[in-house]
Design a protein around this motif. Structure first.
Motif, short mmCIF file in Angstrom:
data_model
loop_
_atom_site.label_atom_id
_atom_site.label_comp_id
_atom_site.label_asym_id
_atom_site.label_seq_id
_atom_site.Cartn_x
_atom_site.Cartn_y
_atom_site.Cartn_z
N LEU A 217 43.38 -36.29 9.66
CA LEU A 217 44.62 -35.89 9.16
C LEU A 217 45.52 -37.03 9.28
O LEU A 217 46.34 -37.38 8.49
CB LEU A 217 44.94 -34.81 9.70
N ARG A 218 45.49 -37.77 10.52
CA ARG A 218 46.19 -38.69 10.91
C ARG A 218 46.36 -39.98 9.76
O ARG A 218 47.20 -40.49 9.49
CB ARG A 218 45.81 -39.41 12.26
N ARG A 219 45.05 -40.33 9.10
CA ARG A 219 44.71 -41.23 8.30
C ARG A 219 45.41 -40.99 6.76
O ARG A 219 45.73 -42.09 6.14
CB ARG A 219 43.35 -41.48 8.16
N THR A 220 45.82 -39.76 6.65
CA THR A 220 46.40 -39.46 5.35
C THR A 220 47.80 -39.14 5.50
O THR A 220 48.70 -39.13 4.69
CB THR A 220 45.83 -38.28 4.68
N GLY A 221 48.38 -39.04 6.93
CA GLY A 221 49.77 -38.29 7.24
C GLY A 221 49.97 -37.04 6.93
O GLY A 221 51.03 -36.45 6.91
N LEU A 222 48.85 -36.26 6.37
CA LEU A 222 48.85 -34.90 6.27
C LEU A 222 49.17 -33.95 7.58
O LEU A 222 48.49 -34.41 8.49
CB LEU A 222 47.68 -34.41 5.39
N LYS A 223 49.39 -32.71 7.37
CA LYS A 223 49.37 -31.81 8.44
C LYS A 223 48.54 -30.57 8.10
O LYS A 223 48.05 -30.64 6.75
CB LYS A 223 50.73 -31.43 8.91
N ALA A 224 48.04 -29.89 8.98
CA ALA A 224 46.99 -28.81 8.66
C ALA A 224 47.80 -27.86 7.75
O ALA A 224 47.25 -27.28 6.68
CB ALA A 224 46.71 -28.09 9.91
N ALA A 225 49.12 -27.78 7.65
CA ALA A 225 49.72 -26.97 6.71
C ALA A 225 49.74 -27.39 5.22
O ALA A 225 49.89 -26.54 4.39
CB ALA A 225 50.96 -26.33 7.12
N ASP A 226 49.41 -28.75 5.07
CA ASP A 226 49.64 -29.23 3.83
C ASP A 226 48.13 -29.16 3.08
O ASP A 226 47.99 -29.39 1.90
CB ASP A 226 49.74 -30.66 3.88
N ALA B 96 43.99 -21.36 12.35
CA ALA B 96 43.65 -20.45 11.42
C ALA B 96 44.91 -19.60 11.12
O ALA B 96 45.02 -18.69 10.49
CB ALA B 96 42.39 -19.62 11.22
N TRP B 97 46.01 -19.93 11.80
CA TRP B 97 47.32 -19.03 11.61
C TRP B 97 48.43 -20.13 11.57
O TRP B 97 48.76 -20.96 12.40
CB TRP B 97 47.44 -18.13 12.98
N PRO B 98 49.33 -19.50 10.70
CA PRO B 98 49.24 -18.67 9.79
C PRO B 98 48.05 -18.59 8.86
O PRO B 98 47.32 -19.90 8.75
CB PRO B 98 50.53 -19.03 8.96
N PRO B 99 47.73 -17.68 8.27
CA PRO B 99 46.38 -17.51 7.36
C PRO B 99 46.02 -18.64 6.68
O PRO B 99 46.89 -19.33 5.77
CB PRO B 99 46.39 -16.20 7.01
N ILE B 100 44.94 -19.37 6.40
CA ILE B 100 44.66 -20.55 5.42
C ILE B 100 43.30 -20.10 4.49
O ILE B 100 42.92 -18.81 4.71
CB ILE B 100 43.97 -21.54 6.27
N LEU C 175 37.00 -22.64 14.25
CA LEU C 175 38.48 -22.55 13.34
C LEU C 175 39.61 -22.89 14.42
O LEU C 175 40.62 -23.07 13.94
CB LEU C 175 38.31 -21.24 12.71
N ASP C 176 39.36 -22.51 15.73
CA ASP C 176 40.25 -22.51 16.51
C ASP C 176 41.08 -24.19 16.48
O ASP C 176 42.07 -24.42 17.01
CB ASP C 176 39.86 -22.20 18.23
N GLY C 177 39.88 -25.02 16.26
CA GLY C 177 40.16 -26.45 16.27
C GLY C 177 41.06 -26.84 14.82
O GLY C 177 41.66 -27.83 15.06
#
Length: 352
Positions: free
Chosen positions: A38-47, A75-79, A70-72
């Motif tokens: 994620l760091r390599r793209t600048g994205l966050k999990a929510a993106d 998974a909340w908010p739901p994905i 999935l804890d890693g």
């Protein structure tokens, strides 16, 4: 095959592949890899629009073990999430299809495997036909040795040639900081004739992750995306007795459907856990000496079961990202003696 929507691998990350990770759970092994990709793209999990994972409950020794990983991810908010009970390369295939449909613009794909807690040779017997083969308990090395001996008998290879494949792979792995076995080493004793220790993959633990993105989104996230020009997977007959173990028609067909034979490739990352299986694959794919095969060291240098195929796709994409390759082939396999095979063709944008 030319998809109407362009999809690319825009980032790849992997763990160091180690013989044992007794002090780490699957979640603790996966989390740093997810954070890095994620760091390599600048994205966050929510993106992320879609998440897909690959692993095996048999390796973990407990049902639905992937839900713990999935804890890693968070998974909340739901994905929007899915899982395949096999190598992560097939999770990437599912995510690719999802993006082609337009249901998402980005996807996170990850896989992991911990082979160290048990006997992976015994665990993999559960892939066999349950009526005729599995009760005999032939393990993965014994079956690979049958394939290797068939190649020797057919005049397709010999033991010195297999040793040269092993030496080249592990010598190439010197440049791979994540490899478990970098550097050429003695072939060692026979494990199952004609395969020696050096012809077999290491047992170890590891994880990998990639991010896919479609169209202009991919160009925003990566200077040189690795565009997936085609991808296909095929399967051989389940019964080993009705197969020619010296050939891999499913690999050839998958490569044809993926467009691999339309133009030459300069790089091939092949999922060949045994040196003899590289012989089968290079013959089936028609790869000549001009193609750089497994510059990362391949599965002979690091074999985190259930992640090795995804690593092949990631390594091929990373070479395109770095400008070291323009058109690469990536291959993943699952099952005994190359039973199931996936082939992807990756390309970088033309150089200025």
């Amino acid at each position: 095959m030319t998809p109407d929507r362009e999809v690319a691998i825009v980032a790849f990350a992997q763990s160091d592949h180690l013989r044992r990770t007794d002090d780490l759970s699957e979640v603790e092994m996966v989390m740093p890899v997810l954070h890095e990709v994620l760091r390599r793209t600048g994205l966050k999990a929510a993106d992320i629009g879609f998440t897909c994972s690959g692993s095996s409950d048999y390796l973990a020794g407990r049902a639905f073990s992937f839900t713990m990983a999935l804890d890693g991810v968070g998974a909340w908010p739901p994905i929007s999430e899915s899982h395949v009970e096999t190598d992560g390369a097939w999770a990437l295939y599912e995510a690719w299809v999802k993006l082609l449909t337009g249901e998402a613009d980005t996807a996170l794909v990850y896989s992991y495997g911990k082979s160290s807690p048990g006997s992976v040779r015994d665990v993999l017997t559960r892939q066999l036909d349950p009526y005729y083969l599995a009760p005999l308990w032939p393990d993965s090395v014994a079956l690979a040795a049958l394939q290797a001996q068939a190649l020797v008998d057919a005049g397709a290879t010999d033991e010195p040639a297999l040793a040269a494949i092993a030496a080249r792979s592990r010598e190439d792995a010197r440049a791979n900081p994540h490899a478990q076995l970098p550097g050429a080493r003695p072939q060692g004793e026979y494990v199952v004739r004609p395969l020696r220790t050096g012809d077999c993959p290491p047992i170890g633990d590891g994880a990998a992750a990639v991010i896919l993105a479609a169209g202009d989104r991919a160009r925003e996230l990566c200077d040189r995306p690795a565009w997936i020009r085609g991808m296909d997977h095929r399967i051989e007959a389940h019964s080993l007795g009705v197969r020619d173990l010296t050939d891999s028609p499913s690999t050839r067909l998958a490569a044809e459907r993926a467009g691999a034979f339309e133009r030459p490739v300069d790089t091939a990352e092949l999922h060949a856990p045994f040196s003899s299986q590289e012989v089968v694959l290079t013959r089936a794919l028609g790869l000549d000496d001009d193609v750089r095969v497994n510059p990362s060291g391949g599965a002979l240098a690091a074999n985190p079961v259930m992640a090795t195929g995804l690593v092949r796709l990631g390594e091929a994409a990373a070479r395109i990202h770095r400008g070291e390759s323009d058109r690469a082939l990536a291959h993943a396999t699952s099952g005994p003696c190359l039973q199931q095979n996936l082939v992807a063709v990756l390309e970088g944008d033309p150089r200025a």
